[in-house]
Design a protein around this motif. Sequence first.
Motif, PDB file in Angstrom:
ATOM      1  N   GLY A 131      -7.978  -7.720  -6.689  1.00  0.00           N
ATOM      2  CA  GLY A 131      -6.738  -8.516  -6.905  1.00  0.00           C
ATOM      3  C   GLY A 131      -5.523  -7.894  -6.408  1.00  0.00           C
ATOM      4  O   GLY A 131      -4.229  -8.421  -6.944  1.00  0.00           O
ATOM      5  N   HIS A 132      -5.523  -6.661  -5.833  1.00  0.00           N
ATOM      6  CA  HIS A 132      -4.387  -5.924  -5.604  1.00  0.00           C
ATOM      7  C   HIS A 132      -4.116  -5.760  -3.995  1.00  0.00           C
ATOM      8  O   HIS A 132      -5.158  -5.770  -3.433  1.00  0.00           O
ATOM      9  CB  HIS A 132      -4.342  -4.440  -6.236  1.00  0.00           C
ATOM     10  CG  HIS A 132      -4.517  -4.511  -7.647  1.00  0.00           C
ATOM     11  ND1 HIS A 132      -3.371  -4.879  -8.499  1.00  0.00           N
ATOM     12  CD2 HIS A 132      -5.374  -4.542  -8.632  1.00  0.00           C
ATOM     13  CE1 HIS A 132      -3.759  -4.751  -9.601  1.00  0.00           C
ATOM     14  NE2 HIS A 132      -5.012  -4.742  -9.863  1.00  0.00           N
ATOM     15  N   HIS A 133      -3.073  -5.380  -3.593  1.00  0.00           N
ATOM     16  CA  HIS A 133      -2.929  -4.941  -2.199  1.00  0.00           C
ATOM     17  C   HIS A 133      -2.895  -3.540  -2.422  1.00  0.00           C
ATOM     18  O   HIS A 133      -2.726  -2.723  -3.426  1.00  0.00           O
ATOM     19  CB  HIS A 133      -1.599  -5.093  -1.801  1.00  0.00           C
ATOM     20  CG  HIS A 133      -1.297  -5.031  -0.257  1.00  0.00           C
ATOM     21  ND1 HIS A 133      -1.221  -3.642   0.192  1.00  0.00           N
ATOM     22  CD2 HIS A 133      -1.481  -5.635   0.870  1.00  0.00           C
ATOM     23  CE1 HIS A 133      -1.146  -3.422   1.645  1.00  0.00           C
ATOM     24  NE2 HIS A 133      -1.389  -4.823   2.068  1.00  0.00           N
ATOM     25  N   PRO A 134      -3.658  -2.732  -1.411  1.00  0.00           N
ATOM     26  CA  PRO A 134      -3.948  -1.400  -1.347  1.00  0.00           C
ATOM     27  C   PRO A 134      -2.729  -0.377  -1.882  1.00  0.00           C
ATOM     28  O   PRO A 134      -2.965   0.290  -2.305  1.00  0.00           O
ATOM     29  CB  PRO A 134      -4.441  -1.049  -0.147  1.00  0.00           C
ATOM     30  CG  PRO A 134      -5.182  -2.154   0.398  1.00  0.00           C
ATOM     31  CD  PRO A 134      -4.199  -3.298  -0.197  1.00  0.00           C
ATOM     32  N   SER A 135      -1.497  -1.071  -1.099  1.00  0.00           N
ATOM     33  CA  SER A 135      -0.210  -0.243  -1.504  1.00  0.00           C
ATOM     34  C   SER A 135       0.156  -0.315  -3.013  1.00  0.00           C
ATOM     35  O   SER A 135       1.041   0.735  -3.260  1.00  0.00           O
ATOM     36  CB  SER A 135       0.918  -0.798  -0.582  1.00  0.00           C
ATOM     37  OG  SER A 135       1.082  -2.000  -1.073  1.00  0.00           O
ATOM     38  N   GLU A 136      -0.368  -0.997  -3.800  1.00  0.00           N
ATOM     39  CA  GLU A 136      -0.150  -1.156  -5.094  1.00  0.00           C
ATOM     40  C   GLU A 136      -0.856   0.044  -5.850  1.00  0.00           C
ATOM     41  O   GLU A 136      -0.586   0.588  -6.778  1.00  0.00           O
ATOM     42  CB  GLU A 136      -0.791  -2.297  -5.985  1.00  0.00           C
ATOM     43  CG  GLU A 136       0.168  -3.568  -5.277  1.00  0.00           C
ATOM     44  CD  GLU A 136      -0.496  -4.784  -6.075  1.00  0.00           C
ATOM     45  OE1 GLU A 136      -0.272  -4.893  -7.294  1.00  0.00           O
ATOM     46  OE2 GLU A 136      -0.731  -5.824  -5.385  1.00  0.00           O
ATOM     47  N   LEU A 137      -2.083   0.548  -5.191  1.00  0.00           N
ATOM     48  CA  LEU A 137      -2.623   1.556  -6.065  1.00  0.00           C
ATOM     49  C   LEU A 137      -2.433   3.003  -5.336  1.00  0.00           C
ATOM     50  O   LEU A 137      -2.502   3.994  -5.759  1.00  0.00           O
ATOM     51  CB  LEU A 137      -4.223   1.392  -5.744  1.00  0.00           C
ATOM     52  CG  LEU A 137      -4.747   0.444  -6.781  1.00  0.00           C
ATOM     53  CD1 LEU A 137      -4.432  -1.107  -6.530  1.00  0.00           C
ATOM     54  CD2 LEU A 137      -6.324   0.505  -6.516  1.00  0.00           C
ATOM     55  N   TRP A 138      -2.083   2.903  -3.878  1.00  0.00           N
ATOM     56  CA  TRP A 138      -1.541   3.977  -2.922  1.00  0.00           C
ATOM     57  C   TRP A 138      -0.392   3.674  -2.347  1.00  0.00           C
ATOM     58  O   TRP A 138      -0.394   3.182  -1.414  1.00  0.00           O
ATOM     59  CB  TRP A 138      -2.780   4.229  -2.105  1.00  0.00           C
ATOM     60  CG  TRP A 138      -4.016   4.441  -2.564  1.00  0.00           C
ATOM     61  CD1 TRP A 138      -4.654   5.742  -3.025  1.00  0.00           C
ATOM     62  CD2 TRP A 138      -5.234   3.587  -2.998  1.00  0.00           C
ATOM     63  NE1 TRP A 138      -5.773   5.825  -3.632  1.00  0.00           N
ATOM     64  CE2 TRP A 138      -6.393   4.819  -3.719  1.00  0.00           C
ATOM     65  CE3 TRP A 138      -5.466   2.268  -2.568  1.00  0.00           C
ATOM     66  CZ2 TRP A 138      -7.238   3.904  -4.108  1.00  0.00           C
ATOM     67  CZ3 TRP A 138      -6.609   1.676  -2.951  1.00  0.00           C
ATOM     68  CH2 TRP A 138      -7.754   2.587  -3.575  1.00  0.00           C
ATOM     69  N   PRO A 139       0.757   4.176  -2.837  1.00  0.00           N
ATOM     70  CA  PRO A 139       2.115   4.209  -2.372  1.00  0.00           C
ATOM     71  C   PRO A 139       2.182   4.621  -0.963  1.00  0.00           C
ATOM     72  O   PRO A 139       3.061   4.008  -0.207  1.00  0.00           O
ATOM     73  CB  PRO A 139       3.036   5.010  -3.270  1.00  0.00           C
ATOM     74  CG  PRO A 139       2.293   4.988  -4.477  1.00  0.00           C
ATOM     75  CD  PRO A 139       0.916   4.987  -4.241  1.00  0.00           C
ATOM     76  N   GLU A 140       1.405   5.380  -0.532  1.00  0.00           N
ATOM     77  CA  GLU A 140       1.423   6.152   0.812  1.00  0.00           C
ATOM     78  C   GLU A 140       0.551   5.073   1.961  1.00  0.00           C
ATOM     79  O   GLU A 140       0.345   5.687   3.029  1.00  0.00           O
ATOM     80  CB  GLU A 140       0.738   7.425   0.845  1.00  0.00           C
ATOM     81  CG  GLU A 140      -0.507   7.706   0.390  1.00  0.00           C
ATOM     82  CD  GLU A 140      -0.947   7.674  -0.912  1.00  0.00           C
ATOM     83  OE1 GLU A 140      -2.076   8.322  -1.251  1.00  0.00           O
ATOM     84  OE2 GLU A 140      -0.395   7.052  -1.801  1.00  0.00           O
ATOM     85  N   TRP A 141       0.080   3.980   1.445  1.00  0.00           N
ATOM     86  CA  TRP A 141      -0.783   3.128   2.239  1.00  0.00           C
ATOM     87  C   TRP A 141      -0.415   3.038   3.646  1.00  0.00           C
ATOM     88  O   TRP A 141      -1.060   3.136   4.647  1.00  0.00           O
ATOM     89  CB  TRP A 141      -1.064   2.200   1.513  1.00  0.00           C
ATOM     90  CG  TRP A 141      -1.835   0.945   2.328  1.00  0.00           C
ATOM     91  CD1 TRP A 141      -1.605  -0.175   3.182  1.00  0.00           C
ATOM     92  CD2 TRP A 141      -3.431   1.218   2.365  1.00  0.00           C
ATOM     93  NE1 TRP A 141      -2.729  -0.548   3.636  1.00  0.00           N
ATOM     94  CE2 TRP A 141      -4.001   0.008   3.068  1.00  0.00           C
ATOM     95  CE3 TRP A 141      -4.348   2.116   1.885  1.00  0.00           C
ATOM     96  CZ2 TRP A 141      -5.370  -0.115   3.447  1.00  0.00           C
ATOM     97  CZ3 TRP A 141      -5.558   1.893   2.042  1.00  0.00           C
ATOM     98  CH2 TRP A 141      -6.180   0.955   2.758  1.00  0.00           C
ATOM     99  N   PHE A 142       0.817   2.565   3.786  1.00  0.00           N
ATOM    100  CA  PHE A 142       1.457   2.120   5.155  1.00  0.00           C
ATOM    101  C   PHE A 142       1.568   3.499   6.043  1.00  0.00           C
ATOM    102  O   PHE A 142       1.415   3.330   7.183  1.00  0.00           O
ATOM    103  CB  PHE A 142       2.719   1.325   4.920  1.00  0.00           C
ATOM    104  CG  PHE A 142       2.155  -0.220   4.497  1.00  0.00           C
ATOM    105  CD1 PHE A 142       1.652  -1.094   5.038  1.00  0.00           C
ATOM    106  CD2 PHE A 142       2.859  -0.198   3.142  1.00  0.00           C
ATOM    107  CE1 PHE A 142       1.251  -2.262   4.719  1.00  0.00           C
ATOM    108  CE2 PHE A 142       2.446  -1.595   2.696  1.00  0.00           C
ATOM    109  CZ  PHE A 142       1.730  -2.577   3.429  1.00  0.00           C
ATOM    110  N   ALA A 143       1.789   4.571   5.526  1.00  0.00           N
ATOM    111  CA  ALA A 143       2.038   5.720   6.321  1.00  0.00           C
ATOM    112  C   ALA A 143       0.735   6.352   6.751  1.00  0.00           C
ATOM    113  O   ALA A 143       0.472   7.172   7.866  1.00  0.00           O
ATOM    114  CB  ALA A 143       2.898   6.778   5.591  1.00  0.00           C
ATOM    115  N   ALA A 144      -0.273   6.122   5.847  1.00  0.00           N
ATOM    116  CA  ALA A 144      -1.658   6.644   6.174  1.00  0.00           C
ATOM    117  C   ALA A 144      -2.507   5.761   6.846  1.00  0.00           C
ATOM    118  O   ALA A 144      -3.747   6.543   7.358  1.00  0.00           O
ATOM    119  CB  ALA A 144      -2.086   7.225   4.653  1.00  0.00           C
ATOM    120  N   THR A 145      -2.415   4.491   7.042  1.00  0.00           N
ATOM    121  CA  THR A 145      -3.406   3.976   7.480  1.00  0.00           C
ATOM    122  C   THR A 145      -3.123   3.333   9.069  1.00  0.00           C
ATOM    123  O   THR A 145      -1.965   3.390   9.466  1.00  0.00           O
ATOM    124  CB  THR A 145      -3.791   2.351   6.789  1.00  0.00           C
ATOM    125  OG1 THR A 145      -2.620   1.687   6.836  1.00  0.00           O
ATOM    126  CG2 THR A 145      -4.449   2.830   5.655  1.00  0.00           C
TER     127      THR A 145
END
Length: 83
Positions: free
Chosen positions: A62-76
């Motif tokens: 029930g989460h967006h990955p960026s909620e668990l990994w703040p670096e999500w947008f920079a790394a994907t």
Amino acid sequence: MADRYFAADPARARLETAARNRGLAIVALSVELGIPRRTVCRILAGSRIRWTTADRVAVALGHHPSELWPEWFAATPCRKDPS
């Protein structure tokens, strides 16, 4: 394209919390969430997970990955707008 990896700790913590809150064993939680048991075992035992797995697990919880990994947008990988 090289695979992107993320720390397994945030996924592990959320899976353990979800199992505890629902009163389920971690294997039963994996069935409820539709996450393969083998994937959950890798998250529990490993230190890193692929971005595709991170995405699937975060969304199943029930989460967006960026909620668990703040670096999500920079790394994907980002898709370019076709227009």
